[in-house]
Design an enzyme around this catalytic site. Structure first.
Site, PDB file in Angstrom:
ATOM      1  N   LYS A 293       0.820  -1.222   0.000  1.00 34.61           N
ATOM      2  CA  LYS A 293       0.000   0.000   0.000  1.00 34.61           C
ATOM      3  C   LYS A 293       0.852   1.268   0.000  1.00 34.61           C
ATOM      4  O   LYS A 293       0.447   2.280  -0.555  1.00 34.61           O
ATOM      5  CB  LYS A 293      -0.984   0.000   1.166  1.00 34.61           C
TER       6      LYS A 293
ATOM      7  N   LYS B  93      -5.264  -9.407  -6.543  1.00 37.20           N
ATOM      8  CA  LYS B  93      -6.445  -9.505  -5.686  1.00 37.20           C
ATOM      9  C   LYS B  93      -7.531  -8.523  -6.141  1.00 37.20           C
ATOM     10  O   LYS B  93      -7.213  -7.385  -6.515  1.00 37.20           O
ATOM     11  CB  LYS B  93      -5.994  -9.151  -4.262  1.00 37.20           C
TER      12      LYS B  93
ATOM     13  N   LYS C  63     -10.817  -2.822  -3.637  1.00 37.18           N
ATOM     14  CA  LYS C  63     -11.607  -1.590  -3.726  1.00 37.18           C
ATOM     15  C   LYS C  63     -10.849  -0.490  -4.445  1.00 37.18           C
ATOM     16  O   LYS C  63     -11.430   0.370  -5.086  1.00 37.18           O
ATOM     17  CB  LYS C  63     -11.893  -1.062  -2.317  1.00 37.18           C
TER      18      LYS C  63
HETATM   19  N1  AQP Z   1     -10.132 -10.089  -2.961  1.00 30.51           N
HETATM   20  C1  AQP Z   1     -10.523 -10.551  -1.774  1.00 30.51           C
HETATM   21  N2  AQP Z   1     -10.840 -11.859  -1.616  1.00 30.51           N
HETATM   22  C2  AQP Z   1     -11.248 -12.339  -0.398  1.00 30.51           C
HETATM   23  N3  AQP Z   1     -11.352 -11.568   0.699  1.00 30.51           N
HETATM   24  C3  AQP Z   1     -11.047 -10.256   0.577  1.00 30.51           C
HETATM   25  N4  AQP Z   1     -11.059  -9.247   1.461  1.00 30.51           N
HETATM   26  C4  AQP Z   1     -10.655  -8.113   0.840  1.00 30.51           C
HETATM   27  N5  AQP Z   1     -10.381  -8.353  -0.444  1.00 30.51           N
HETATM   28  C5  AQP Z   1     -10.620  -9.681  -0.647  1.00 30.51           C
HETATM   29  C6  AQP Z   1     -11.457  -9.382   2.855  1.00 30.51           C
HETATM   30  O1  AQP Z   1     -12.490  -8.452   3.117  1.00 30.51           O
HETATM   31  C7  AQP Z   1     -12.413  -8.041   4.471  1.00 30.51           C
HETATM   32  C8  AQP Z   1     -12.526  -6.559   4.555  1.00 30.51           C
HETATM   33  O2  AQP Z   1     -11.402  -5.971   3.927  1.00 30.51           O
HETATM   34  P1  AQP Z   1     -11.082  -4.437   4.109  1.00 30.51           P
HETATM   35  O3  AQP Z   1     -11.986  -3.630   3.315  1.00 30.51           O
HETATM   36  O4  AQP Z   1     -11.110  -4.090   5.530  1.00 30.51           O
HETATM   37  O5  AQP Z   1      -9.596  -4.263   3.658  1.00 30.51           O
HETATM   38  P2  AQP Z   1      -8.777  -4.830   2.450  1.00 30.51           P
HETATM   39  O6  AQP Z   1      -8.409  -6.234   2.722  1.00 30.51           O
HETATM   40  O7  AQP Z   1      -7.655  -3.897   2.270  1.00 30.51           O
HETATM   41  O8  AQP Z   1      -9.820  -4.746   1.234  1.00 30.51           O
HETATM   42  P3  AQP Z   1      -9.554  -4.329  -0.252  1.00 30.51           P
HETATM   43  O9  AQP Z   1     -10.826  -4.453  -0.968  1.00 30.51           O
HETATM   44  O10 AQP Z   1      -8.407  -5.047  -0.825  1.00 30.51           O
HETATM   45  O11 AQP Z   1      -9.233  -2.787  -0.146  1.00 30.51           O
HETATM   46  P4  AQP Z   1      -7.986  -2.000  -0.689  1.00 30.51           P
HETATM   47  O12 AQP Z   1      -8.165  -1.866  -2.148  1.00 30.51           O
HETATM   48  O13 AQP Z   1      -8.076  -0.685   0.023  1.00 30.51           O
HETATM   49  O14 AQP Z   1      -6.770  -2.792  -0.317  1.00 30.51           O
HETATM   50  C9  AQP Z   1     -11.099  -8.593   5.036  1.00 30.51           C
HETATM   51  O15 AQP Z   1     -11.377  -9.735   5.821  1.00 30.51           O
HETATM   52  C10 AQP Z   1     -10.342  -8.982   3.804  1.00 30.51           C
HETATM   53  O16 AQP Z   1      -9.478 -10.070   4.052  1.00 30.51           O
END
Ligand code: AQP
Length: 349
Positions: A118, A210, A213
């Site tokens: 990140k 992955k 968001k």
């Molecule tokens: N691609 C994914 N597959 C399975 N699980 C996922 N999670 C996130 N992406 C995937 C799970 O969703 C929960 C909430 O995640 P979060 O929003 O708190 O943070 P994150 O993991 O950083 O989510 P993103 O979507 O990947 O956001 P960005 O783009 O900001 O990095 C967690 O349990 C996570 O494991």
């Protein structure tokens, strides 16, 4: 203080809640309600760790906090039986994080791969909060002395750090824990629950990345708020390879896009990947994609319309968060009082 089996997990209100968040986390949150006492948290303090352009500023943060809450409820989380709240309403999260900052080691945080990803190339410009994110996450979980944490695969390393922090606290303050009558161990070592065929949902544009968001391409993910036409369009455009689908799971090796789509189908239908391949193996992607569109729309459309209904009534959503925060605070305050006694902080009463 006896350790009770308790589930805690959180989702950041950073917008674009997607199928990965749903299958990797929220679906399991719903299931665990049957067997555990659960706390589900909209982790708005974590959202602030990223640049303001990512979380969108104050108006967006409030909107996204309500939207994640709506997604929890629309997916089947019961805020009366369990606790749904936003992190910033319970100040003990920040308080415990400070104590854990003094327990965690810099070397441990330096190994965190999510920070490296990140922060990107310009690490000096990353916020201190982003670096400290896993310590706040440990405080989120251990404030409720949670024993089980349902997360997607990407959070595995952070969970290990939470376990290390719990263990070091228990060791460092062992004598004090015993002399205050808290037994041998104050904080449990939380278990990650990383289950199901879609613990890591990949981007629809690149099966090695992955689903996320923050991906600049909206076509890379299915958002929980997408309508049927958008879902259909995104799945039909999803990257695939020229081979037909294999008939056995081992045929998915080295075919990340095919593996991802089959995994999504399996997770949404509650079947195994090999079962899905038993039905679709040998066929072309086009007919499999049609079936996937139908399944996705059938599963996600009711959630999207319920989310829409809920976010149209922000005061109702806020009342759920306020009630949840009150109940969360009651547990958090107990843990904090005990933690302060263990550490040796002088306090009133
Ligand atoms: N691609 C994914 N597959 C399975 N699980 C996922 N999670 C996130 N992406 C995937 C799970 O969703 C929960 C909430 O995640 P979060 O929003 O708190 O943070 P994150 O993991 O950083 O989510 P993103 O979507 O990947 O956001 P960005 O783009 O900001 O990095 C967690 O349990 C996570 O494991």
């Amino acid at each position: 203080m006896a350790i009770v089996e308790r589930v805690f997990s959180g989702v950041q209100p950073t917008g674009n809640l997607h199928l990965g968040n749903y299958l990797g986390a929220i679906v399991n949150f719903v299931k665990l309600q049957e067997t555990h006492n659960c706390l589900y948290c909209v982790v708005d303090m974590h959202a602030l760790t990223q640049p303001v352009e990512v979380w969108g500023g104050p108006t967006e943060l409030a909107r996204n906090t309500r939207e994640v809450t709506a997604a929890f409820i629309a997916s089947g989380i019961d805020p009366k039986k369990h606790i749904v709240f936003n992190q910033s309403q319970v100040h003990e999260h920040a308080e415990l994080a400070w104590i854990f900052n003094c327990v965690a080691r810099v070397g441990w945080l330096n190994r965190m791969t999510q920070f490296k990803e990140k922060a990107g190339k310009d690490r000096e410009a990353a916020s201190v909060g982003l670096y400290d994110y896993p310590v706040l996450m440990a405080a989120d979980i251990l404030l409720y002395r949670a024993t089980d944490v349902p997360v997607g695969d990407d959070q595995k390393q952070h969970l290990e750090l939470s376990r290390d922090i719990a263990q070091k606290f228990n060791n460092d303050f062992g004598d004090s824990i015993r002399s205050h009558g808290f037994g041998e161990v104050f904080f449990p070592q939380p278990e990650p629950l990383i289950t199901g065929p879609a613990t890591r949902v990949m981007s629809l544009r690149d099966g090695t990345k992955k689903m996320s968001k923050s991906d600049a391409s909206d076509n890379s993910r299915i958002n929980l708020t997408d309508d049927a036409d958008t879902i259909a369009q995104k799945i039909r455009k999803a990257k695939t390879d020229p081979e037909p689908l294999p008939s056995e799971e081992k045929g998915l090796e080295a075919r990340p896009e095919a593996d991802n789509l089959v995994g999504i189908y399996a997770a949404l239908s509650g079947r195994s990947k090999s079962d899905v391949l038993g039905e679709f193996g040998g066929g072309q992607f086009s007919s499999f994609k049609n079936a996937l569109v139908e399944l996705c729309v059938a599963k996600l459309s009711p959630i999207a319309s319920e989310m829409k209904r809920l976010v149209a009534d922000p005061s109702h959503v806020d009342s759920i968060l306020i009630d949840g925060a009150d109940r969360a605070r009651a547990i958090a305050a107990e843990t904090m009082k005990a933690t302060k006694d263990i550490v040796g902080f002088v306090r009133k009463g």
